[in-house]
Design a protein around this motif. Structure first.
Motif, PDB file in Angstrom:
ATOM      1  N   ASP A 126      -7.002  35.821  -6.669  1.00  0.00           N
ATOM      2  CA  ASP A 126      -8.365  35.349  -6.433  1.00  0.00           C
ATOM      3  C   ASP A 126      -8.977  34.918  -7.770  1.00  0.00           C
ATOM      4  OD1 ASP A 126     -10.862  34.815  -5.390  1.00  0.00           O
ATOM      5  OD2 ASP A 126     -11.438  36.918  -5.163  1.00  0.00           O
ATOM      6  N   VAL A 127      -9.209  33.616  -7.937  1.00  0.00           N
ATOM      7  CA  VAL A 127      -9.815  33.123  -9.177  1.00  0.00           C
ATOM      8  C   VAL A 127     -11.318  33.396  -9.108  1.00  0.00           C
ATOM      9  CG1 VAL A 127     -10.195  31.124 -10.673  1.00  0.00           C
ATOM     10  CG2 VAL A 127      -8.051  31.337  -9.407  1.00  0.00           C
ATOM     11  N   VAL A 128     -11.804  34.248 -10.025  1.00  0.00           N
ATOM     12  CA  VAL A 128     -13.176  34.741  -9.923  1.00  0.00           C
ATOM     13  C   VAL A 128     -14.108  34.199 -11.006  1.00  0.00           C
ATOM     14  CG1 VAL A 128     -12.481  36.859  -8.745  1.00  0.00           C
ATOM     15  CG2 VAL A 128     -12.579  36.818 -11.259  1.00  0.00           C
ATOM     16  N   ALA A 129     -13.555  33.565 -12.049  1.00  0.00           N
ATOM     17  CA  ALA A 129     -14.421  33.074 -13.128  1.00  0.00           C
ATOM     18  C   ALA A 129     -13.693  32.023 -13.950  1.00  0.00           C
ATOM     19  CB  ALA A 129     -14.858  34.230 -14.040  1.00  0.00           C
ATOM     20  N   ILE A 130     -14.483  31.143 -14.577  1.00  0.00           N
ATOM     21  CA  ILE A 130     -13.940  30.160 -15.503  1.00  0.00           C
ATOM     22  C   ILE A 130     -14.935  29.993 -16.650  1.00  0.00           C
ATOM     23  CG2 ILE A 130     -14.880  28.230 -14.146  1.00  0.00           C
ATOM     24  CD1 ILE A 130     -12.414  26.600 -15.106  1.00  0.00           C
ATOM     25  N   PHE A 131     -14.424  29.866 -17.863  1.00  0.00           N
ATOM     26  CA  PHE A 131     -15.268  29.836 -19.062  1.00  0.00           C
ATOM     27  C   PHE A 131     -14.988  28.586 -19.900  1.00  0.00           C
ATOM     28  CE2 PHE A 131     -14.406  34.233 -17.957  1.00  0.00           C
ATOM     29  CZ  PHE A 131     -15.632  34.871 -18.082  1.00  0.00           C
ATOM     30  N   ASP A 132     -15.998  28.218 -20.688  1.00  0.00           N
ATOM     31  CA  ASP A 132     -15.791  27.159 -21.681  1.00  0.00           C
ATOM     32  C   ASP A 132     -16.848  27.295 -22.774  1.00  0.00           C
ATOM     33  OD1 ASP A 132     -13.894  24.574 -21.608  1.00  0.00           O
ATOM     34  OD2 ASP A 132     -15.714  24.098 -22.737  1.00  0.00           O
ATOM     35  N   ALA A 133     -16.524  26.732 -23.957  1.00  0.00           N
ATOM     36  CA  ALA A 133     -17.451  26.791 -25.085  1.00  0.00           C
ATOM     37  C   ALA A 133     -18.321  25.547 -25.183  1.00  0.00           C
ATOM     38  CB  ALA A 133     -16.667  26.968 -26.389  1.00  0.00           C
ATOM     39  N   ASP A 134     -17.944  24.483 -24.489  1.00  0.00           N
ATOM     40  CA  ASP A 134     -18.671  23.216 -24.550  1.00  0.00           C
ATOM     41  C   ASP A 134     -19.933  23.302 -23.695  1.00  0.00           C
ATOM     42  OD1 ASP A 134     -19.598  20.622 -24.529  1.00  0.00           O
ATOM     43  OD2 ASP A 134     -17.634  19.720 -24.152  1.00  0.00           O
ATOM     44  N   GLN A 135     -21.078  23.184 -24.330  1.00  0.00           N
ATOM     45  CA  GLN A 135     -22.340  23.281 -23.598  1.00  0.00           C
ATOM     46  C   GLN A 135     -22.523  22.148 -22.596  1.00  0.00           C
ATOM     47  OE1 GLN A 135     -24.447  25.923 -23.595  1.00  0.00           O
ATOM     48  NE2 GLN A 135     -22.811  26.839 -24.828  1.00  0.00           N
ATOM     49  N   MET A 136     -21.779  21.069 -22.774  1.00  0.00           N
ATOM     50  CA  MET A 136     -21.840  19.972 -21.812  1.00  0.00           C
ATOM     51  C   MET A 136     -21.072  20.319 -20.532  1.00  0.00           C
ATOM     52  SD  MET A 136     -23.666  17.606 -23.203  1.00  0.00           S
ATOM     53  CE  MET A 136     -23.253  16.132 -22.265  1.00  0.00           C
ATOM     54  N   VAL A 137     -20.204  21.308 -20.633  1.00  0.00           N
ATOM     55  CA  VAL A 137     -19.394  21.725 -19.491  1.00  0.00           C
ATOM     56  C   VAL A 137     -19.961  22.978 -18.832  1.00  0.00           C
ATOM     57  CG1 VAL A 137     -17.087  22.506 -18.781  1.00  0.00           C
ATOM     58  CG2 VAL A 137     -17.323  20.711 -20.507  1.00  0.00           C
ATOM     59  N   VAL A 138     -20.516  23.871 -19.646  1.00  0.00           N
ATOM     60  CA  VAL A 138     -21.091  25.118 -19.123  1.00  0.00           C
ATOM     61  C   VAL A 138     -22.158  24.801 -18.077  1.00  0.00           C
ATOM     62  CG1 VAL A 138     -22.517  27.123 -19.702  1.00  0.00           C
ATOM     63  CG2 VAL A 138     -20.621  26.459 -21.203  1.00  0.00           C
ATOM     64  N   GLY A 139     -22.084  25.499 -16.958  1.00  0.00           N
ATOM     65  CA  GLY A 139     -23.042  25.300 -15.878  1.00  0.00           C
ATOM     66  C   GLY A 139     -22.566  24.323 -14.822  1.00  0.00           C
ATOM     67  N   SER A 140     -21.529  23.544 -15.125  1.00  0.00           N
ATOM     68  CA  SER A 140     -20.988  22.617 -14.129  1.00  0.00           C
ATOM     69  C   SER A 140     -20.154  23.392 -13.114  1.00  0.00           C
ATOM     70  CB  SER A 140     -20.145  21.538 -14.801  1.00  0.00           C
ATOM     71  OG  SER A 140     -19.024  22.104 -15.457  1.00  0.00           O
ATOM     72  N   GLU A 141     -19.876  22.762 -11.996  1.00  0.00           N
ATOM     73  CA  GLU A 141     -19.123  23.425 -10.936  1.00  0.00           C
ATOM     74  C   GLU A 141     -17.689  22.931 -10.907  1.00  0.00           C
ATOM     75  OE1 GLU A 141     -21.133  23.007  -7.240  1.00  0.00           O
ATOM     76  OE2 GLU A 141     -22.776  24.356  -7.779  1.00  0.00           O
ATOM     77  N   VAL A 142     -16.770  23.879 -10.792  1.00  0.00           N
ATOM     78  CA  VAL A 142     -15.351  23.583 -10.639  1.00  0.00           C
ATOM     79  C   VAL A 142     -14.902  24.279  -9.369  1.00  0.00           C
ATOM     80  CG1 VAL A 142     -13.050  23.754 -11.632  1.00  0.00           C
ATOM     81  CG2 VAL A 142     -15.029  23.462 -13.129  1.00  0.00           C
ATOM     82  N   GLY A 143     -14.652  23.499  -8.330  1.00  0.00           N
ATOM     83  CA  GLY A 143     -14.397  24.110  -7.028  1.00  0.00           C
ATOM     84  C   GLY A 143     -15.652  24.841  -6.582  1.00  0.00           C
ATOM     85  N   TRP A 144     -15.502  26.126  -6.284  1.00  0.00           N
ATOM     86  CA  TRP A 144     -16.678  26.914  -5.887  1.00  0.00           C
ATOM     87  C   TRP A 144     -17.227  27.741  -7.044  1.00  0.00           C
ATOM     88  CZ3 TRP A 144     -16.537  32.274  -6.141  1.00  0.00           C
ATOM     89  CH2 TRP A 144     -15.284  32.845  -6.339  1.00  0.00           C
ATOM     90  N   LEU A 145     -16.614  27.611  -8.222  1.00  0.00           N
ATOM     91  CA  LEU A 145     -17.026  28.387  -9.389  1.00  0.00           C
ATOM     92  C   LEU A 145     -17.963  27.593 -10.290  1.00  0.00           C
ATOM     93  CD1 LEU A 145     -13.559  29.868 -10.424  1.00  0.00           C
ATOM     94  CD2 LEU A 145     -15.446  31.131  -9.360  1.00  0.00           C
ATOM     95  N   ARG A 146     -18.849  28.307 -10.974  1.00  0.00           N
ATOM     96  CA  ARG A 146     -19.699  27.696 -11.994  1.00  0.00           C
ATOM     97  C   ARG A 146     -19.182  28.132 -13.363  1.00  0.00           C
ATOM     98  NH1 ARG A 146     -24.391  25.194 -11.504  1.00  0.00           N
ATOM     99  NH2 ARG A 146     -24.642  25.972  -9.364  1.00  0.00           N
ATOM    100  N   VAL A 147     -19.010  27.165 -14.264  1.00  0.00           N
ATOM    101  CA  VAL A 147     -18.456  27.454 -15.579  1.00  0.00           C
ATOM    102  C   VAL A 147     -19.419  28.316 -16.384  1.00  0.00           C
ATOM    103  CG1 VAL A 147     -17.581  26.486 -17.734  1.00  0.00           C
ATOM    104  CG2 VAL A 147     -17.167  25.288 -15.570  1.00  0.00           C
ATOM    105  N   SER A 148     -18.917  29.460 -16.869  1.00  0.00           N
ATOM    106  CA  SER A 148     -19.714  30.376 -17.685  1.00  0.00           C
ATOM    107  C   SER A 148     -19.449  30.114 -19.165  1.00  0.00           C
ATOM    108  CB  SER A 148     -19.355  31.831 -17.362  1.00  0.00           C
ATOM    109  OG  SER A 148     -19.587  32.141 -16.005  1.00  0.00           O
ATOM    110  N   PRO A 149     -20.425  30.402 -20.018  1.00  0.00           N
ATOM    111  CA  PRO A 149     -20.201  30.239 -21.464  1.00  0.00           C
ATOM    112  C   PRO A 149     -19.294  31.339 -21.997  1.00  0.00           C
ATOM    113  CG  PRO A 149     -22.361  31.179 -21.053  1.00  0.00           C
ATOM    114  CD  PRO A 149     -21.808  30.828 -19.702  1.00  0.00           C
ATOM    115  N   VAL A 150     -18.450  31.018 -22.975  1.00  0.00           N
ATOM    116  CA  VAL A 150     -17.556  32.033 -23.528  1.00  0.00           C
ATOM    117  C   VAL A 150     -18.337  33.144 -24.227  1.00  0.00           C
ATOM    118  CG1 VAL A 150     -15.530  30.563 -23.769  1.00  0.00           C
ATOM    119  CG2 VAL A 150     -17.225  30.629 -25.601  1.00  0.00           C
ATOM    120  N   SER A 151     -19.570  32.870 -24.581  1.00  0.00           N
ATOM    121  CA  SER A 151     -20.391  33.918 -25.191  1.00  0.00           C
ATOM    122  C   SER A 151     -20.644  35.063 -24.212  1.00  0.00           C
ATOM    123  CB  SER A 151     -21.734  33.335 -25.663  1.00  0.00           C
ATOM    124  OG  SER A 151     -22.420  32.733 -24.579  1.00  0.00           O
ATOM    125  N   ASP A 152     -20.527  34.781 -22.909  1.00  0.00           N
ATOM    126  CA  ASP A 152     -20.725  35.811 -21.880  1.00  0.00           C
ATOM    127  C   ASP A 152     -19.390  36.374 -21.369  1.00  0.00           C
ATOM    128  OD1 ASP A 152     -23.411  35.342 -22.107  1.00  0.00           O
ATOM    129  OD2 ASP A 152     -23.571  34.123 -20.289  1.00  0.00           O
TER     130      ASP A 152
END
Length: 240
Positions: A126-152
């Motif tokens: 079960d894929v439960v989270a996805i992260f990225d450091a790019d603020q242009m990507v953080v907050g976007s949706e990938v499938g049913w997941l929302r990209v979280s910042p790596v700071s979190d």
């Protein structure tokens, strides 16, 4: 800290449910048998012989029987294996009866493709989270997941109870992210980063190196294209 692709984790160490050691090559083939068995279940097939399972898995029937013997499953002569029971046996040996919650670090093209792959859930992941450091990507949706910042990272891993992490990262940042993941307590990591990562002995680290696999494939392709007659004189010279 050591670089590792094995550990004391039951699946990585190649142990069945009873703690018996299963060779790594057999563990890899068990995943192939399970896929073939699930296909048979879908088709309503109730029993399968070692020969039929071998044909669907690309190995010999003797290898199939040897691999399955590590599970204590020997089949019945003239009858074969119960497909549903054998499927459950293999799934248990591979640890697929557990609740595996996967987080992906890196929301580039590879990370997004992995997050959207629908085959994980059917195989118990079960894929439960996805992260990225790019603020242009953080907050976007990938499938049913929302990209979280790596700071979190630490907070989200704890909240989602992720117990497996996929690192889909460039080399320069992979070790730092790996260290953070390990510090949170995740001990099962799959890395696509093009570097050798250092992890403690208790951590299971598997590395997928696409360039290496392509190089191996190129070697075999070249060997297949070599003229067989041209190799005979070299062979005789070597024998002399």
């Amino acid at each position: 800290m050591t670089s590792s692709d094995t550990s004391s984790h039951p699946l990585a160490a190649g142990q069945d449910g009873g703690g018996r050691q299963i060779p790594p090559a057999s563990v890899a083939r068990l995943t192939i048998y399970l896929r073939a068995l699930n296909g048979l279940l879908t088709d309503g097939v109730e029993r399968v012989s070692s020969e039929e399972l071998a044909e669907g898995s690309g190995v010999s029937s003797s290898i199939v029987r040897k691999d399955l013997s590590y599970l204590g499953s020997y089949g019945t002569r003239g009858v074969g294996y119960d497909v549903q029971y054998l499927s459950r046996q293999i799934a248990a040996a591979l640890g697929l009866t557990h609740d595996w919650r996967v987080a992906i670090v890196g929301a580039g093209n590879l990370g997004k493709a992995l997050a959207r792959y629908t085959g994980f859930e059917s195989r118990g992941f079960d894929v439960v989270a996805i992260f990225d450091a790019d603020q242009m990507v953080v907050g976007s949706e990938v499938g049913w997941l929302r990209v979280s910042p790596v700071s979190d990272l630490e907070t989200v891993l704890a909240r989602t109870r992720a117990n497996m992490v996929v690192l889909a990262l460039p080399g320069p940042v992979a070790q730092e992210m790996c260290d953070r993941v390990v510090a949170v307590g995740v001990s099962s990591i799959l890395s696509f980063a093009p570097v050798t990562l250092q992890v403690p002995p208790h951590v299971t680290l598997r590395k997928v190196d696409m360039a290496t696999e392509l190089q191996i494939l190129a070697y075999h392709a070249q060997r297949a294209q070599e003229p067989t007659l041209g190799s005979a004189p070299r062979a005789r010279a070597a024998e002399a």
